[in-house]
Design an enzyme around this catalytic site. Structure first.
Site, PDB file in Angstrom:
ATOM      1  N   SER A  83      -0.143  -3.773   8.671  1.00 39.81           N
ATOM      2  CA  SER A  83       0.733  -4.877   9.126  1.00 39.81           C
ATOM      3  C   SER A  83       0.396  -6.256   8.568  1.00 39.81           C
ATOM      4  O   SER A  83       1.109  -7.211   8.857  1.00 39.81           O
ATOM      5  CB  SER A  83       0.768  -4.989  10.667  1.00 39.81           C
ATOM      6  N   GLY A  92       0.348  -7.310   5.439  1.00 35.91           N
ATOM      7  CA  GLY A  92       0.996  -7.672   4.180  1.00 35.91           C
ATOM      8  C   GLY A  92       2.433  -8.084   4.466  1.00 35.91           C
ATOM      9  O   GLY A  92       2.702  -9.114   5.074  1.00 35.91           O
ATOM     10  N   VAL A 125       0.841  -1.197   0.000  1.00 30.00           N
ATOM     11  CA  VAL A 125       0.000   0.000   0.000  1.00 30.00           C
ATOM     12  C   VAL A 125       0.883   1.256   0.000  1.00 30.00           C
ATOM     13  O   VAL A 125       0.540   2.276  -0.622  1.00 30.00           O
ATOM     14  CB  VAL A 125      -1.002  -0.064   1.178  1.00 30.00           C
ATOM     15  N   ASP A 126       2.035   1.188   0.631  1.00 26.63           N
ATOM     16  CA  ASP A 126       2.990   2.308   0.666  1.00 26.63           C
ATOM     17  C   ASP A 126       3.416   2.684  -0.759  1.00 26.63           C
ATOM     18  O   ASP A 126       3.345   3.869  -1.161  1.00 26.63           O
ATOM     19  CB  ASP A 126       4.207   1.855   1.499  1.00 26.63           C
TER      20      ASP A 126
HETATM   21  N1  APR Z   1      -5.304  -0.375  -1.238  1.00 26.87           N
HETATM   22  C1  APR Z   1      -5.654  -0.999  -0.112  1.00 26.87           C
HETATM   23  N2  APR Z   1      -4.935  -1.987   0.436  1.00 26.87           N
HETATM   24  C2  APR Z   1      -3.793  -2.360  -0.195  1.00 26.87           C
HETATM   25  C3  APR Z   1      -3.342  -1.737  -1.386  1.00 26.87           C
HETATM   26  C4  APR Z   1      -4.156  -0.700  -1.910  1.00 26.87           C
HETATM   27  N3  APR Z   1      -3.831  -0.042  -3.036  1.00 26.87           N
HETATM   28  N4  APR Z   1      -2.187  -2.330  -1.751  1.00 26.87           N
HETATM   29  C5  APR Z   1      -1.915  -3.284  -0.841  1.00 26.87           C
HETATM   30  N5  APR Z   1      -2.891  -3.308   0.090  1.00 26.87           N
HETATM   31  C6  APR Z   1      -3.047  -4.187   1.270  1.00 26.87           C
HETATM   32  C7  APR Z   1      -2.296  -5.479   1.265  1.00 26.87           C
HETATM   33  O1  APR Z   1      -3.002  -6.438   0.510  1.00 26.87           O
HETATM   34  C8  APR Z   1      -2.306  -5.845   2.747  1.00 26.87           C
HETATM   35  O2  APR Z   1      -3.526  -6.481   3.095  1.00 26.87           O
HETATM   36  O3  APR Z   1      -2.531  -3.518   2.405  1.00 26.87           O
HETATM   37  C9  APR Z   1      -2.296  -4.471   3.435  1.00 26.87           C
HETATM   38  C10 APR Z   1      -1.019  -4.127   4.138  1.00 26.87           C
HETATM   39  O4  APR Z   1       0.094  -4.674   3.441  1.00 26.87           O
HETATM   40  P1  APR Z   1       1.456  -3.888   3.233  1.00 26.87           P
HETATM   41  O5  APR Z   1       1.252  -2.757   2.297  1.00 26.87           O
HETATM   42  O6  APR Z   1       2.490  -4.876   2.909  1.00 26.87           O
HETATM   43  O7  APR Z   1       1.739  -3.208   4.705  1.00 26.87           O
HETATM   44  P2  APR Z   1       2.413  -3.825   6.025  1.00 26.87           P
HETATM   45  O8  APR Z   1       2.121  -5.273   6.207  1.00 26.87           O
HETATM   46  O9  APR Z   1       2.035  -2.885   7.130  1.00 26.87           O
HETATM   47  O10 APR Z   1       3.967  -3.722   5.741  1.00 26.87           O
HETATM   48  C11 APR Z   1       4.595  -2.470   5.744  1.00 26.87           C
HETATM   49  O11 APR Z   1       5.621  -2.841   3.602  1.00 26.87           O
HETATM   50  O12 APR Z   1       5.763  -1.675   1.655  1.00 26.87           O
HETATM   51  C12 APR Z   1       6.296  -1.845   2.844  1.00 26.87           C
HETATM   52  O13 APR Z   1       7.149   0.344   3.291  1.00 26.87           O
HETATM   53  C13 APR Z   1       6.243  -0.617   3.745  1.00 26.87           C
HETATM   54  O14 APR Z   1       8.044  -1.594   4.896  1.00 26.87           O
HETATM   55  C14 APR Z   1       6.677  -1.296   4.989  1.00 26.87           C
HETATM   56  C15 APR Z   1       5.884  -2.588   4.987  1.00 26.87           C
END
Ligand code: APR
Length: 185
Positions: free
Chosen positions: A127, A129, A39-40
């Protein structure tokens, strides 16, 4: 699915958080605020370089952002005016205060939204993903933290808190957690 808590509408939807028409979307960032995948990455791509520039300014001024805390930047080219960046815990089996850190990430984001007078905020599933937190447990913690925040007597400012779940499976996990909370204890 939606419920009302105090004066705030809590909605669960499936979709892409970068497309939401709300005042702020929340980013599941990392402590370096450098951007990443998931999502980042999607938020930085859709919002453009202005978000990264502000993140780097915050990094220089405040240093790393610890897990459980939040900061706010412009939304750049997004429909949302602001992005609230928070850092969730990395899953290590659940025994290291990870539930509390996750709850704190939601709470800090909501406090920031409220302090900026915002009325509508959208969250992703923080958290669950790259950071590996099991989604069923994360859903209970997330919704519990949001409910507790909105149930405070002074918590009357937000009109809508929206969870935007990327997959149908994640939406189901959050719906089930919300149903579980709604039933009598
Ligand atoms: N919209 C909504 N949800 C999304 C999107 C989007 N466009 N893209 C991904 N997701 C979902 C993923 O499917 C997951 O369920 O967001 C959720 C969180 O996943 P991550 O983005 O991997 O976040 P997180 O688990 O908190 O990990 C954070 O990942 O990208 C890096 O910089 C970030 O290092 C940090 C870590």
């Amino acid at each position: 699915m939606e419920v009302t808590i105090g004066r705030t509408l809590l909605r669960l939807v499936q979709g892409d958080i970068t497309q939401q028409e709300v005042e702020a979307i929340v980013n599941a960032a990392n402590s370096e605020l450098t951007g990443g995948g998931g999502v980042d990455g999607a938020i930085h791509r859709a919002g453009g370089p202005a978000i990264h520039e502000e993140c780097m300014r915050i990094r220089r001024e405040k240093g790393r952002l610890p897990a459980g805390q939040a900061v706010i930047t412009t939304g750049g080219r997004l429909k949302a005016r602001y992005v609230i960046h928070t850092v969730g815990p990395i899953w290590h089996g659940g025994g290291h205060g990870q539930d509390e850190t996750l709850a704190s990430a939601y709470r800090s984001s909501l406090e920031l939204a409220e302090n900026h007078g915002l009325r509508t905020v959208a969250f992703p599933s923080i958290s669950t993903g790259a950071y590996g937190f099991p989604v069923e447990r994360a859903a209970r913690v997330a919704l519990g933290a949001v409910r507790a925040f909105l149930s405070r007597p002074e918590g009357q400012a937000l009109e809508e808190v929206r969870f935007v779940l990327f997959s149908g499976r994640d939406l189901e996990a959050y719906e089930q957690a919300l149903r579980g909370m709604a039933s009598p204890e």
